[in-house]
Design a protein around this motif. Structure first.
Motif, PDB file in Angstrom:
ATOM      1  N   TYR A 391      42.721  43.476 -53.129  1.00 31.73           N
ATOM      2  CA  TYR A 391      43.853  43.068 -52.289  1.00 31.73           C
ATOM      3  C   TYR A 391      43.709  41.632 -51.791  1.00 31.73           C
ATOM      4  O   TYR A 391      44.468  41.219 -50.917  1.00 31.73           O
ATOM      5  CB  TYR A 391      43.961  44.010 -51.077  1.00 31.73           C
ATOM      6  N   PRO A 397      44.231  38.258 -47.747  1.00 32.94           N
ATOM      7  CA  PRO A 397      45.114  39.325 -48.258  1.00 32.94           C
ATOM      8  C   PRO A 397      46.365  38.733 -48.889  1.00 32.94           C
ATOM      9  O   PRO A 397      46.925  37.751 -48.383  1.00 32.94           O
ATOM     10  CB  PRO A 397      45.454  40.149 -47.021  1.00 32.94           C
ATOM     11  N   HIS A 399      50.113  39.707 -51.365  1.00 32.84           N
ATOM     12  CA  HIS A 399      51.014  40.760 -51.829  1.00 32.84           C
ATOM     13  C   HIS A 399      50.664  41.150 -53.258  1.00 32.84           C
ATOM     14  O   HIS A 399      50.052  40.370 -54.004  1.00 32.84           O
ATOM     15  CB  HIS A 399      52.462  40.275 -51.760  1.00 32.84           C
ATOM     16  N   SER A 445      48.119  43.391 -46.950  1.00 39.45           N
ATOM     17  CA  SER A 445      48.667  43.311 -48.307  1.00 39.45           C
ATOM     18  C   SER A 445      49.957  44.125 -48.421  1.00 39.45           C
ATOM     19  O   SER A 445      50.916  43.695 -49.061  1.00 39.45           O
ATOM     20  CB  SER A 445      47.629  43.814 -49.316  1.00 39.45           C
TER      21      SER A 445
END
Length: 637
Positions: A391, A397, A399, A445
């Motif tokens: 992630y 973090p 997406h 995430s």
């Protein structure tokens, strides 16, 4: 015809009594065993994955079972070579070979597995936990945590390429000891030598059992049960002696001094001596008259715990290696077979760090040291870092772009499922809170993925989906997505609400216990021998789909009747006649049932002629995903 419950109960009783199995081949003619086997394997995700042929669970029927039985009756059944693929191997750049059998082979292998499991399960060693009903990773780890107190050395064992190097002749000789039926043994021998296809080239299998085969796990357990018996009969009796260690003379002397000072009123001196006692073992750790050796095996991984000197641990490792080489024709992996000091380091077993705990200042209610020598299970820090890595990008973090096109409900459910699987596996670890960083990273995430999909900011994601729920540990903030459905309960997906609290009663079984005396709903529908679309009773078979989400169709066009029926029942199967099944696959509408109330005529299922008729039309190419193939089109009349 005897029921599967009766047959397996008789076999299990003979296994408990150690009696051999005779005339077992004829049990393969029993249709009820195949129906039970079918109910076990059809929900698996691999049921719709083709092997070296196009045959899958789709199109399953009683007639197919009868065809397998007829081929077996006259010894005409031939195993199809498995299709070999390669999957990623954990903590390695190498890939693991996986064999995918044809559907008919899977079905017959499951029948054989049921027979083997009923017979051999009562005879297997209690030290074996892999691929057994009611046992699994958690039962093996829980046994170590409870029973291995005082362990000084761990011997981590790993058999090099175990499943690929099982000797066929030795395995068949082990089976011949208890199974007195040459036809059945010949069928197993042909299975072992069926070979595999790799890049559509045939390769012979001279040793090993195919990883991915339904019957392979229990065959490996039968093979490695000889290792269990060797450890139980040769090593454990030799290295287990003495009832209790002798008392430590220095400890006893200081204890007597402390008691005397208390009796004479010198309490300050007594307390000082008792603090000094906490730094000493109460029993002699080097007592030559006391030894303990414990053993646990999970598939081809095993671990031994020795309470004794390192020299004995080295000798035990040498004896096991010699036995594997000379008797089982297997080799220990030098890289993974290690001897670890339990008090200063940790052994790695089934993904956990296993080590002895020590804290002289942790006392129980009786003011005695409570954890010294006890085995502790820990989450390895490198596991936490590896789980977080999926992630992260450049340490932050990010997406997940591959989820952008999924629905919000599916995204939240997917993140929660991944996180829950990791945390629940490590619930036996006393440092489970190490996953707190993973929880924060996964949540970041998730919110960034939702923000990218909805084209809003992360704070607006929290404002839209955050809510408070009540749990058994009080209120918790979660992200919740609700999908309303007309006339049904809404679908709810949540992120969060999973406590990072140790649970010592957590159990993860490899094979949950099955109930044999109750037919599944699918079996009952299949045995009804009636098409659920048109009522025909000819050439009835089962239409399978991989997942219910496959029923979702884009656009405003009204879905076909078969889609509505499967969605309403929330089932991945539909019992149809062959004509309706053909219509489903080529996209033509299927005729529905007609009743006397609707038409004034007798019900269709009472007719002797099929309701649906098909007419062959011109062959046309059909585009399916990325694969373009030619097939015959059919038109319903």
């Amino acid at each position: 015809m005897r029921k599967a419950k009766t047959i397996l109960a008789i076999i299990r009783e003979r296994g408990k009594r150690g009696l051999p199995l005779e005339r077992i081949y004829r049990l393969l003619f029993n249709r009820d065993l195949y129906l039970l086997a079918y109910s076990h394997i059809y929900p698996n995700r691999g049921a719709m994955t083709p092997g070296s042929t196009t045959e899958t669970a789709d199109g399953m029927s009683v007639a197919k079972i009868d065809a397998i039985i007829d081929a077996l009756r006259y010894e005409r059944y031939r195993w199809t070579p498995a299709r070999r693929v390669y999957i990623e191997k954990k903590n390695s750049t190498k890939k693991r070979p996986l064999g995918i059998p044809a559907w008919s082979d899977k079905l017959l292998q499951e029948v054989i597995r049921l027979i083997f499991e009923a017979y051999y399960e009562p005879q297997f060693s209690p030290h074996s936990h892999g691929f057994r009903p009611g046992r699994g990773c958690h039962t093996a780890l829980d046994h170590i945590r409870h029973k291995w107190t005082g362990t000084a050395w761990f011997i981590e064992g790993d058999i090099s390429q175990c499943f690929d190097k099982l000797d066929h002749e030795f395995l068949l000789s082990v089976l011949r000891e208890k199974i007195h039926d040459n036809r059945f043994l010949r069928l197993i021998e042909n299975l072992l030598k069926a070979g595999y296809l790799e890049d559509w080239k045939f390769n012979a299998t001279l040793s090993g059992t195919p990883q991915g085969g339904v019957v392979s796990p229990i065959l490996s357990n039968i093979y490695l049960d000889r290792l269990d018996k060797f450890v139980e009969t040769e090593l454990l009796p030799t290295h287990n002696r003495g009832e209790r260690r002798q008392a430590n003379p220095i400890y006893v002397e200081l204890l007597n001094r402390a008691s005397w000072r208390e009796q004479t009123g010198r309490h300050d001196e007594a307390r000082a001596l008792r603090r000094e006692l906490r730094q000493l073992p109460s029993r002699d750790p080097n007592d030559p008259e006391y030894r303990r050796l414990r053993y646990v095996r999970y598939a081809d991984d095993f671990i031994l715990g020795l309470n004794g000197p390192r020299a004995e641990a080295e000798e035990i490792k040498r004896q096991i290696g010699k036995f594997l080489h000379s008797s089982l024709k297997l080799e220990l992996s030098d890289e993974k077979t290690l001897i670890t000091n339990a008090r200063t380091a940790a052994a790695r077993f089934l993904g956990y760090d296993v080590g002895a705990q020590h804290d002289d200042n942790k006392l129980d209610r009786r003011h005695q040291r409570s954890i010294n020598g006890r085995i502790g299970l820990r989450v390895p820090l490198d596991v936490v870092r590896a789980k977080c890595k999926a992630y992260l990008k450049h340490g932050k973090p990010i997406h997940r772009a591959e989820c952008i096109n999924d629905s919000v409900y599916s995204i939240v459910a997917k993140f929660q499922q991944e996180y829950r699987g990791i945390v629940e596996y490590y619930q036996l670890a006393y440092n489970l809170n190490e996953f707190g960083r993973l929880r924060w990273i996964v949540e970041q995430s998730l919110t960034k993925t939702l923000a990218r999909k909805l084209r809003i900011s992360v704070p607006r994601v929290y404002a839209r989906y955050q809510t408070v729920i009540q749990t058994d540990r009080g209120p918790r903030k979660v992200l919740q997505v609700t999908v309303e459905r007309e006339g049904k309960k809404p679908l709810v997906a949540r992120w969060g609400g999973i406590p990072l609290t140790r649970r010592l009663d957590a159990v993860l079984d490899d094979q949950p216990k099955q109930i044999w005396n109750v037919r599944t709903e699918l079996e009952q529908r299949l045995l009804a021998d009636t098409c659920e679309l048109c009522g025909s009773r000819e050439n009835v078979e089962v239409h399978h789909i991989r997942a219910l989400r496959d029923l979702e169709r884009k656009g405003r066009a009204e879905p076909p009747e078969w889609v509505k029926l499967m969605a309403a029942r929330h089932r991945k199967t539909l019992i149809v006649c062959r004509n309706c099944h053909t219509g489903i696959h080529i996209g033509h509408p299927t005729r529905q049932k007609r009743t006397e109330r609707d038409t004034g005529e007798p019900d269709d299922r009472k007719r002797s002629s099929p309701v649906c008729a098909v007419r062959r039309v011109v062959a046309s190419p059909i585009q399916s995903g990325s694969t373009r193939r030619k097939c015959l089109g059919y038109q319903l009349t």
